[in-house]
Write a protein that holds these residues in place. Structure first.
Motif, PDB file in Angstrom:
ATOM      1  N   GLY A  53       0.829  -1.206   0.000  1.00  0.00           N
ATOM      2  CA  GLY A  53       0.000   0.000   0.000  1.00  0.00           C
ATOM      3  C   GLY A  53       0.860   1.251   0.000  1.00  0.00           C
ATOM      4  O   GLY A  53       1.983   1.241   0.491  1.00  0.00           O
ATOM      5  N   PRO A  54       0.318   2.336  -0.548  1.00  0.00           N
ATOM      6  CA  PRO A  54       1.117   3.551  -0.682  1.00  0.00           C
ATOM      7  C   PRO A  54       1.326   4.281   0.658  1.00  0.00           C
ATOM      8  O   PRO A  54       2.283   5.018   0.801  1.00  0.00           O
ATOM      9  N   VAL A  55       0.428   4.051   1.599  1.00  0.00           N
ATOM     10  CA  VAL A  55       0.520   4.793   2.865  1.00  0.00           C
ATOM     11  C   VAL A  55       1.292   3.965   3.883  1.00  0.00           C
ATOM     12  O   VAL A  55       1.106   2.754   3.970  1.00  0.00           O
ATOM     13  N   ARG A  56       2.155   4.620   4.641  1.00  0.00           N
ATOM     14  CA  ARG A  56       2.980   3.885   5.591  1.00  0.00           C
ATOM     15  C   ARG A  56       2.314   3.742   6.947  1.00  0.00           C
ATOM     16  O   ARG A  56       2.117   2.644   7.459  1.00  0.00           O
ATOM     17  N   SER A  57       1.994   4.873   7.535  1.00  0.00           N
ATOM     18  CA  SER A  57       1.645   4.851   8.950  1.00  0.00           C
ATOM     19  C   SER A  57       0.303   4.189   9.222  1.00  0.00           C
ATOM     20  O   SER A  57      -0.694   4.469   8.544  1.00  0.00           O
ATOM     21  N   GLY A  58       0.276   3.339  10.252  1.00  0.00           N
ATOM     22  CA  GLY A  58      -0.967   2.708  10.669  1.00  0.00           C
ATOM     23  C   GLY A  58      -2.014   3.713  11.118  1.00  0.00           C
ATOM     24  O   GLY A  58      -3.210   3.397  11.138  1.00  0.00           O
ATOM     25  N   HIS A  59      -1.575   4.929  11.469  1.00  0.00           N
ATOM     26  CA  HIS A  59      -2.535   5.950  11.897  1.00  0.00           C
ATOM     27  C   HIS A  59      -3.535   6.290  10.790  1.00  0.00           C
ATOM     28  O   HIS A  59      -4.640   6.729  11.059  1.00  0.00           O
ATOM     29  N   TYR A  60      -3.111   6.123   9.552  1.00  0.00           N
ATOM     30  CA  TYR A  60      -3.984   6.514   8.424  1.00  0.00           C
ATOM     31  C   TYR A  60      -4.501   5.302   7.672  1.00  0.00           C
ATOM     32  O   TYR A  60      -4.970   5.425   6.556  1.00  0.00           O
ATOM     33  N   ARG A  61      -4.350   4.093   8.309  1.00  0.00           N
ATOM     34  CA  ARG A  61      -4.801   2.870   7.625  1.00  0.00           C
ATOM     35  C   ARG A  61      -5.760   2.138   8.561  1.00  0.00           C
ATOM     36  O   ARG A  61      -5.353   1.245   9.302  1.00  0.00           O
ATOM     37  N   PRO A  62      -7.052   2.498   8.512  1.00  0.00           N
ATOM     38  CA  PRO A  62      -8.000   1.965   9.502  1.00  0.00           C
ATOM     39  C   PRO A  62      -8.096   0.438   9.497  1.00  0.00           C
ATOM     40  O   PRO A  62      -8.116  -0.181  10.562  1.00  0.00           O
ATOM     41  N   LEU A  63      -8.136  -0.163   8.331  1.00  0.00           N
ATOM     42  CA  LEU A  63      -8.303  -1.607   8.262  1.00  0.00           C
ATOM     43  C   LEU A  63      -7.019  -2.317   8.716  1.00  0.00           C
ATOM     44  O   LEU A  63      -7.042  -3.234   9.542  1.00  0.00           O
ATOM     45  N   PHE A  64      -5.919  -1.830   8.187  1.00  0.00           N
ATOM     46  CA  PHE A  64      -4.599  -2.379   8.556  1.00  0.00           C
ATOM     47  C   PHE A  64      -4.417  -2.321  10.068  1.00  0.00           C
ATOM     48  O   PHE A  64      -3.921  -3.253  10.695  1.00  0.00           O
ATOM     49  N   ARG A  65      -4.855  -1.200  10.648  1.00  0.00           N
ATOM     50  CA  ARG A  65      -4.652  -0.974  12.076  1.00  0.00           C
ATOM     51  C   ARG A  65      -5.342  -2.069  12.894  1.00  0.00           C
ATOM     52  O   ARG A  65      -4.790  -2.599  13.846  1.00  0.00           O
ATOM     53  N   LYS A  66      -6.569  -2.416  12.472  1.00  0.00           N
ATOM     54  CA  LYS A  66      -7.298  -3.450  13.211  1.00  0.00           C
ATOM     55  C   LYS A  66      -6.539  -4.774  13.171  1.00  0.00           C
ATOM     56  O   LYS A  66      -6.397  -5.462  14.172  1.00  0.00           O
ATOM     57  N   PHE A  67      -6.043  -5.105  11.985  1.00  0.00           N
ATOM     58  CA  PHE A  67      -5.309  -6.365  11.875  1.00  0.00           C
ATOM     59  C   PHE A  67      -3.996  -6.304  12.641  1.00  0.00           C
ATOM     60  O   PHE A  67      -3.529  -7.301  13.186  1.00  0.00           O
ATOM     61  N   PHE A  68      -3.401  -5.120  12.699  1.00  0.00           N
ATOM     62  CA  PHE A  68      -2.153  -4.989  13.454  1.00  0.00           C
ATOM     63  C   PHE A  68      -2.383  -5.316  14.926  1.00  0.00           C
ATOM     64  O   PHE A  68      -1.645  -6.095  15.524  1.00  0.00           O
ATOM     65  N   TYR A  69      -3.438  -4.725  15.493  1.00  0.00           N
ATOM     66  CA  TYR A  69      -3.693  -4.991  16.911  1.00  0.00           C
ATOM     67  C   TYR A  69      -4.029  -6.460  17.133  1.00  0.00           C
ATOM     68  O   TYR A  69      -3.667  -7.056  18.144  1.00  0.00           O
ATOM     69  N   LEU A  70      -4.717  -7.047  16.161  1.00  0.00           N
ATOM     70  CA  LEU A  70      -5.011  -8.475  16.253  1.00  0.00           C
ATOM     71  C   LEU A  70      -3.692  -9.276  16.274  1.00  0.00           C
ATOM     72  O   LEU A  70      -3.556 -10.249  17.019  1.00  0.00           O
ATOM     73  N   LEU A  71      -2.736  -8.829  15.462  1.00  0.00           N
ATOM     74  CA  LEU A  71      -1.449  -9.515  15.427  1.00  0.00           C
ATOM     75  C   LEU A  71      -0.732  -9.409  16.785  1.00  0.00           C
ATOM     76  O   LEU A  71      -0.149 -10.379  17.267  1.00  0.00           O
ATOM     77  N   VAL A  72      -0.810  -8.230  17.394  1.00  0.00           N
ATOM     78  CA  VAL A  72      -0.173  -8.060  18.701  1.00  0.00           C
ATOM     79  C   VAL A  72      -0.765  -9.054  19.699  1.00  0.00           C
ATOM     80  O   VAL A  72      -0.046  -9.791  20.385  1.00  0.00           O
ATOM     81  N   VAL A  73      -2.102  -9.109  19.734  1.00  0.00           N
ATOM     82  CA  VAL A  73      -2.768 -10.043  20.642  1.00  0.00           C
ATOM     83  C   VAL A  73      -2.369 -11.477  20.284  1.00  0.00           C
ATOM     84  O   VAL A  73      -2.076 -12.295  21.155  1.00  0.00           O
ATOM     85  N   ASP A  74      -2.343 -11.742  18.992  1.00  0.00           N
ATOM     86  CA  ASP A  74      -2.025 -13.089  18.519  1.00  0.00           C
ATOM     87  C   ASP A  74      -0.637 -13.526  18.994  1.00  0.00           C
ATOM     88  O   ASP A  74      -0.463 -14.648  19.484  1.00  0.00           O
TER      89      ASP A  74
END
Lengths: 278, 430, 188
Positions: B337-358
């Protein structure tokens, strides 16, 4: 390429995991592994308080001396203490002459070997010597006790629980009221072993070592109950495992205090530096 | 490289001018971590962890070199020599606890550093090389930590060495000879202990070398930042020194407080009691676990309980465990994806937090006994782990609509004000 | 440290603020420096002799088996100690020497315990460069003065282990010792 093969690899692992999961779930449903006697009947160590528990706690030297006496008169017949040297006993409050006398009068002697004649012999222990090895010919392998409180979950509490936790196996029930021999008739303690619910597999080769009050003659006026002797020797064995515990905590507080101060200063300095950028 | 507005090193004293003309080392340092390195002004505290990792490595090297003066790498005396350090060597107890807990602190810091990279997609172009070198560092760290844990020659040392080298025996055909070659024997003994000591001493310096490459690669595009928007103008940056030296100094203080609290008040909290029992090749501990920082990967290893097609379960587990880290090498090309920061990637952000929990769940299961329900939980968690990196990330990066990015770092910090220009006389709008 | 920052802020806050800020920054760096130096202490201290080494700083030796004219090598602090049971002739020879003529003037009496002048206890370490002199072992060369001879650079010691010839500057050192009994000597 990566975007093509990546998902394929991911799906490969996913399917393999689902396969493992499915087989595991099927087995769990059709052929559940029965609970073990150990899982149901091994007790967590009792909660007992020691002087060295808290972050400020230190050893009670009088207790360590009593515990040493228990070790000397009861445990040392079978258990060695090879990481500890007689000279270390000075930390318990013994003076140089007392340490020397303890070493000299220790029942088992230091081994000597004369390379000229090949003769093996004995000599009294010196303060610089470590506690001598103990050879035990009976059943079981008595572990060296130097590190026992650090090498068992629960530490001193575990040792105390084990020493005071021997029980009659017939009719033994756990907290839930389940009766051991009714649920697991095979778990009956074999001859020559002793039942103890605090031991990892419920049966150990050591008979209860502390059996009666005043088994060890305390000289400091403390009543030598089994409970007291057990606590004292557990404290002593905490010292043998971690002789630098007092020094560790005494060093730790000034270090932490200094770091908190330095960090607070660092925070103020950071705010100064950034004052014009926020 | 640097931005055109980077401060130039101008030594004032004649001595420093003399040095600069002959060996521009101070200039090099000035441009690397001094006033000559312009850094985005909006870095948050997650950006402290790179420096902290460097500090942790230095702590390990210093305490390690000192411990090596007293340690004896021989299977007959190794355990006793560690106890000698703990009891007789002046401050030996502190140095050993500092080294053992220093390893844990190093991993805490590096895991945070890595997950910061995940969240802010720090691996994306033009920073792929920094990321790749970082994964290499992590692999070297794991090898070093593993061999270090073998050195005290306690029960966990011995059985850890046996189990981990046993992983190689899963490789078809060459597996068993490979394991015997690694150990220099049929089971861990003096040969293995000696070579592990040698490599444990060597590898930290290799890590140091790769870190230099890692930082070098970082200085080509410059540091990333929480918006993921590249630096556009001078007002987007501040010089590394004093701004980030001051901020890192504060972060270092917090790091040292946690570290010293562990060393002085809970030195064995993260260790395992069984390692205070001397190695005994004839008796396996009831429950072999590696150190906590390996638990997520250990859970993945153990999650494969059934043969899959023609691949034995053991080999599957080993493949998966190594793949779990190797997959990080491909991240820059999986998440496009063209955008880096998770702050501006709502869907990515959800999966990121899921990964942390995982990963936390995997870690918990990896430290637990190999019994139900932990095995089934780690199977599900491993499943998500692989899907996250290999399937979800490519899809998310193609389909998600990022939120609007700020025009520049300055705008992100000072707010969207047409007239907002950085100047010391104008109060900043937060 | 924070020069740029404080200069920049000077225009805003004026002289007072700058001084206070500078003070905090300097204090922070100084405190960090103090902490760094303090951390060096254990790193340096760990190289000093450890508790087990210090515990062996004295040793007791049974001398009952040393016949007149014989010597043994004992070990004290990981270094050789010569324990020699001097013969009356050796004692006489040692006492006959004019002390003033010696490089390191000492009488035999000063080097032994009163009443036990036949027991000469010295370090087996040549005072030149630390080799172990010959003469204590059975059949070893005793040198031209009948005491000890260092093969490294040819220092000769007499029957009281005093330097007589060769490069060594001092007599063989007499370690602190006392007789626990007639047959046991404690060194250190």
């Amino acid at each position: 390429m990566v975007r093509l093969f990546g998902p394929l690899v991911g799906l490969f692992f996913a399917v393999a995991l689902l396969w493992s999961f499915g087989i595991g779930a099927y087995t769990a449903a059709t052929d559940p592994s029965p609970p073990s006697a150990e899982a149901l009947f091994v007790e967590h160590p009792k909660h007992v308080e020691f002087s060295f528990d808290s972050a400020f706690g230190t050893f009670d030297k009088a207790q360590l001396q009593r515990g040493f006496k228990v070790y000397q008169e009861v445990c040392s017949a079978c258990h060695s203490l090879k990481q500890v040297a007689f000279r270390d006993l000075a930390a318990l409050g013994y003076n140089e002459a007392e340490v020397k006398a303890i070493a000299k009068n220790w029942a088992s002697k230091a081994q000597t070997f004369d390379p000229k004649t090949g003769d093996r012999g004995e000599r009294p222990n010196l303060p610089a010597d470590h506690f001598p090895a103990v050879y035990y010919a009976g059943q079981g392998v008595p572990p060296d006790l130097s590190l026992i409180t650090k090498s068992r979950h629960g530490g001193a509490q575990y040792v105390h629980s084990l020493l005071t936790g021997y029980a009659e196996q017939v009719g033994y029930k756990n907290e839930k009221g389940q009766e051991l021999l009714k649920m697991f008739p095979d778990a009956k303690t074999p001859d020559g072993l002793y039942f103890n619910p605090y031991f990892a597999n419920l049966n150990l080769a050591m008979p209860a070592p502390l059996v009666s009050d005043d088994q060890v003659a305390y000289t400091d006026g403390t009543k030598a109950t089994v409970e007291q002797m057990s606590k004292d020797v557990s404290a002593f064995l905490t010292w043998t495992a971690e002789p630098k515990l007092d020094k560790r905590k005494q060093t730790g507080w000034p270090v932490l205090g200094f770091l908190v101060f330095a960090t607070a200063l660092a925070y103020l300095a950071k705010r100064n530096v950034w004052a014009d950028k926020h | 490289m640097s931005f055109p507005w980077a401060n130039e090193y101008k030594p004032t004293s004649p001595l420093m001018q003399w040095v600069d003309q002959r060996l521009p080392l101070p200039r090099f340092v000035y441009n690397a971590v001094g006033g000559g390195y312009p850094v985005p002004r909006n870095l948050n505290y997650m950006w402290n962890f790179g420096i902290l990792a460097g500090v942790a490595l230095m702590l390990q090297i210093v305490t390690g070199v000192v411990l090596a003066m007293h340690y004896a790498a021989n299977d007959k005396v190794a355990f006793d020599s560690v106890e000698h350090i703990m009891r007789d060597v002046n401050w030996g107890w502190m140095l050993r606890y500092a080294h053992a807990n220093g390893a844990s602190m190093f991993f805490i810091v590096v895991y945070t550093h890595i997950f910061r990279g995940f969240f802010y997609s720090s691996y994306k172009a033009p920073r792929e090389m920094i990321w790749l070198l970082g994964v290499v560092i992590f692999l070297l760290m794991m090898a070093t930590a593993f061999m270090g844990y073998v050195l005290p020659w306690g029960q966990m040392s011995f059985w850890g060495a046996k189990v981990i080298t046993g992983l190689f025996s899963a490789i078809p055909l060459v597996g068993t000879p490979l394991q015997e070659w690694l150990l220099g024997g049929f089971a861990p003994d003096n040969a293995a202990l000696n070579r592990f000591f040698s490599l444990h001493f060597l590898l930290p310096f290799v890590i140091l070398g790769v870190i230099i490459l890692h930082v070098w690669a970082l200085h080509i595009p410059g540091s990333s930042n929480p918006t993921g928007v590249e630096v556009k103008q001078e007002s987007d940056t501040v010089p590394f020194h004093p701004y980030y030296t001051a901020k890192d100094g504060f972060g270092l203080g917090l790091f040292l407080i946690l570290y010293c609290a562990l060393v002085f008040f809970a030195p064995n909290l993260l260790g395992h009691p069984d390692n205070y029992i001397p190695a005994n090749p004839l008796s396996t501990p009831a429950h072999i676990v590696p150190e906590w920082y390996f638990w997520p990967f250990y859970a993945i290893l153990r999650a494969f309980t059934a043969d899959f097609m023609f691949i034995p379960a053991k080999l599957m587990g080993v493949l998966a465990m190594f793949s779990a880290i190797l997959v990080w090498f491909f991240l820059p090309w999986l998440d496009t994806g063209p955008v880096r920061s998770g702050h501006y990637r709502p869907l990515f952000r959800k999966f990121f937090y899921l990964l942390v929990v995982d990963v936390l769940v995997l870690g918990y299961c990896g430290g637990a006994p190999a019994a139900e329900p932990y095995v089934m939980i780690s199977q599900i968690a491993s499943l998500y782990y692989f899907l996250h990196f290999l399937v979800i990330l490519p899809i998310v990066s193609s389909i998600e609509t990022p939120q609007p990015l700020p025009f520049s770092i300055t705008e992100a910090v000072l707010g969207k004000d047409e007239h907002a220009v950085l100047s010391p006389t104008q109060p900043a709008v937060a | 440290m924070a020069e740029q920052a404080s200069i920049a802020s000077a225009t805003v806050t004026g002289e007072e603020g700058v001084r206070r800020r500078d003070f905090i920054n300097i204090a922070a760096v100084s405190v960090a420096g103090v902490g760094g130096l303090a951390a060096l202490y254990p790193l340096i201290s760990q190289m000093a002799p450890s508790a087990d080494v210090l515990a062996e700083s004295s040793t007791e030796i049974d001398i009952s088996a040393i016949a007149t004219g014989q010597a043994i090598k004992a070990v004290w602090r990981k270094q050789p100690v010569f324990i020699r049971n001097l013969t009356p002739e050796e004692i006489k020879k040692a006492e006959a020497v004019d002390v003033a003529s010696l490089r390191d003037p000492q009488t035999l009496a000063e080097r032994t315990t009163a009443g036990k002048t036949n027991w000469l206890i010295t370090m087996g370490v040549c005072t030149h460069l630390g080799c172990v002199p010959l003469g204590a072992g059975e059949g070893e060369v005793k040198g031209e003065f009948g005491g000890y001879f260092c093969p490294c650079h040819g220092s000769s010691y007499d029957t009281a282990a005093r330097i007589r010839k060769g490069p060594a500057p001092k007599n063989l050192e007499v370690p602190p010792h006392e007789f626990s009994s007639d047959t046991v000597v404690k060194i250190g």
